[in-house]
Design an enzyme around this catalytic site. Structure first.
Site, PDB file in Angstrom:
ATOM      1  NE  ARG A  51      11.003   3.308   0.689  1.00 34.34           N
ATOM      2  CZ  ARG A  51      11.212   4.446   0.226  1.00 34.34           C
ATOM      3  NH1 ARG A  51      10.590   5.668   0.379  1.00 34.34           N
ATOM      4  NH2 ARG A  51      12.393   4.865  -0.803  1.00 34.34           N
TER       5      ARG A  51
ATOM      6  N   GLY B 199       7.886  -2.968  -9.329  1.00 38.78           N
ATOM      7  CA  GLY B 199       7.318  -3.262  -7.900  1.00 38.78           C
ATOM      8  C   GLY B 199       6.838  -2.047  -7.488  1.00 38.78           C
ATOM      9  NE  ARG B 200      11.280   1.967  -5.506  1.00 41.64           N
ATOM     10  CZ  ARG B 200      11.440   2.034  -4.308  1.00 41.64           C
ATOM     11  NH1 ARG B 200      11.169   2.806  -3.238  1.00 41.64           N
ATOM     12  NH2 ARG B 200      12.491   0.888  -3.837  1.00 41.64           N
TER      13      ARG B 200
ATOM     14  CE1 TYR C  71      16.879   0.757   2.031  1.00 44.32           C
ATOM     15  CE2 TYR C  71      14.875   1.132   1.892  1.00 44.32           C
ATOM     16  CZ  TYR C  71      15.720   0.244   2.231  1.00 44.32           C
ATOM     17  OH  TYR C  71      15.330  -0.879   1.928  1.00 44.32           O
TER      18      TYR C  71
ATOM     19  CB  CYS D 207      12.438   5.039  23.100  1.00 44.55           C
ATOM     20  SG  CYS D 207      13.507   5.854  24.091  1.00 44.55           S
ATOM     21  CD  GLU D 208      16.113   2.823  18.355  1.00 44.40           C
ATOM     22  OE1 GLU D 208      17.216   3.519  18.292  1.00 44.40           O
ATOM     23  OE2 GLU D 208      16.018   1.615  19.032  1.00 44.40           O
TER      24      GLU D 208
ATOM     25  CD  GLU E 178      11.680  -9.786 -12.022  1.00 45.11           C
ATOM     26  OE1 GLU E 178      12.524  -9.357 -11.007  1.00 45.11           O
ATOM     27  OE2 GLU E 178      12.000 -10.997 -12.398  1.00 45.11           O
TER      28      GLU E 178
ATOM     29  N   GLY F  79      12.681  -2.143 -10.491  1.00 48.40           N
ATOM     30  CA  GLY F  79      13.561  -1.103 -10.149  1.00 48.40           C
ATOM     31  C   GLY F  79      13.228   0.274 -10.695  1.00 48.40           C
TER      32      GLY F  79
ATOM     33  CE1 TYR G 225      10.377  -3.107  -1.675  1.00 43.02           C
ATOM     34  CE2 TYR G 225       9.840  -1.188  -2.948  1.00 43.02           C
ATOM     35  CZ  TYR G 225      10.447  -2.759  -2.929  1.00 43.02           C
ATOM     36  OH  TYR G 225      10.786  -3.225  -3.917  1.00 43.02           O
TER      37      TYR G 225
END
Length: 445
Positions: free
Chosen positions: A343, A306-307, A347, A375-376, A304, A269, A404
């Site tokens: 993302r 990741g990003r 988020y 189309c959103e 651990e 994290g 991600y």
């Protein structure tokens, strides 16, 4: 800024790939670890435009040399810990291979990630499968790999007593880690704060009972695990991380009398600065806080990330296809969308954006809203963002896209997923071709 081994020759402050570092960077980081953060402005515009010409748009670009730098910096901050890369951030085989060369393990959230890590050559004793309410097909796949000896030494991490029973039914009696719910979470968004969410891990007061159940089923309980959340970056997040680590340390000490633990896994994290003005994560402070909070435990620490390893190693290249003036803003339509990089839509995440075509040619600046072709109304990368005045055909780079990005891409609206190019040792290559419409429709009967 000092020269980065992952950068390319250009006019924007970067050096040649493989250039010898003659001292610490602006952050004071050692050469092997590179600067603490790579900003979007540090990418050479000519290199990015050349990659766009070679591989089309939209395309992801991932710099493997930068991934290695990030790993080395983190490993130096945690010299006594085992570093396991959280594969869900970016499961490209080239990433597994680069980190395996550095000695990293891999933490896998699915059977598919286990298979991809093993296919990339990661030894099974450095593969952890963290099973969160695992589908039957996942357990079948992992246990079969273990039974066949392909993954004889992998560790399965469980967050429910049910998972222990399901493994036992399949004949599994290998290495097991118990994931504990620490009751405290942290992270950049409520949707990724796992530590206090009942979905994740065994309640602390039940952890030892779950371990005993596993032992009675013949499994070898080798570790305990907890994770606060994703994108830990500010002081409040660090306080929550520290409290989480302290709680998992208490659990590990309870385990000591009954189980010979090999490791205590405090998750990952670790955040990165997405906004240009945000400071880099104080990695040494995180490492010190982690060790202090864990306390005296007779087991190896596992982290651990990741990003932290891949985010600033990647950019997304996308073409401007529409420039529309409105009373409120200049709307830039690009050929990437929320199907390419999800993302911002999920988020509300900020990603830096740069008009790489316009660099240095004297264009003025506009306030732009950068939108995709979906189309959103959620298909927006940025609103009212200052950018060099755009024209149709310009290439934009979206920064911090190494984590991600492709992993969360989809085929919504029947849109093929983009290509991925990698940079390594001064050269570029295609790591993953662009999908075609026939790739999508071939599954239909």
């Amino acid at each position: 800024m000092s020269e980065e081994s992952a950068s390319r020759t250009g006019d924007d402050g970067t050096g040649e790939s493989g250039a010898v570092c003659d001292g610490a960077g602006e952050s004071g980081a050692a050469c092997d670890g590179g600067p603490e953060v790579r900003r979007l402005a540090d990418w050479d515009a000519d290199t990015l435009l050349d990659l766009r010409r070679q591989y089309g748009s939209p395309s992801y670009v991932l710099d493997l040399d930068r991934v290695r730098e990030n790993y080395r910096r983190l490993a130096a901050a945690f010299p006594d810990a085992a570093v396991h890369y959280a594969a869900k951030a970016n499961a490209l085989g080239d990433v597994f291979e680069a980190l395996d060369d550095e000695g990293a393990g891999v933490e896998c959230a699915s059977a598919g990630e286990v298979v991809r890590a093993l296919d990339a050559g990661v030894p099974s004793d450095r593969v952890h499968y963290t099973a969160v309410n695992p589908p039957a097909v996942d357990l079948d796949t992992v246990v079969e790999l273990w039974t066949d000896g392909v993954a004889a030494d992998l560790t399965v991490t469980v967050g429910a007593e049910d998972t222990v029973a399901r493994l036992a039914t399949r004949g599994y009696d290998g290495r097991l880690c118990v994931r504990v719910n620490p009751g405290v979470g942290a992270g950049h968004h409520e949707k990724v704060q796992t530590g206090a969410n009942a979905k994740f891990g065994v309640p602390r007061d039940r952890a030892l009972d779950v371990a005993e159940t596993a032992t009675q089923a013949g499994m070898d309980v080798v570790g305990v695990h907890a994770h606060a959340g994703s994108g830990i970056h500010d002081a409040d997040d660090l306080d929550a991380h520290r409290e989480m680590v302290a709680r998992v340390g208490d659990v590990a000490r309870e385990f000591d009398a009954a189980h010979d633990l090999e490791f205590v896994d405090v998750g990952g994290g670790l955040g990165v600065p997405y906004r240009e003005a945000d400071a880099p994560l104080d990695l040494d402070a995180v490492a010190d806080a982690t060790r202090d909070a864990l306390g005296d435990v007779d087991a190896q620490l596992v982290v651990e990330p990741g990003r932290y390893l891949v985010a600033d190693a990647g950019v997304l290249l996308t073409d401007v296809n529409t420039v529309k003036e409105t009373p409120d803003t200049t709307v830039l339509g690009v050929d990437a969308g929320m199907t390419t990089l999800a993302r911002p839509a999920i988020y509300g995440s900020y990603h830096p954006i740069r008009n790489v075509t316009a660099g240095g040619d004297g264009r003025g600046e506009v306030r732009a809203t950068v939108t995709g072709p979906i189309c959103e109304s959620s298909d927006v990368f940025a609103e009212d963002r200052p950018l060099a005045e755009p024209v149709r055909g310009d290439v934009l780079a979206i920064g911090n896209a190494g984590a991600y990005g492709y992993e969360m891409a989809s085929n919504y609206n029947t849109r093929p997923r983009p290509a991925t190019a990698v940079l390594e040792d001064g050269s570029a290559s295609l790591a993953r071709r662009r999908e075609t419409l026939s790739d999508i429709t071939t599954l239909e009967l």
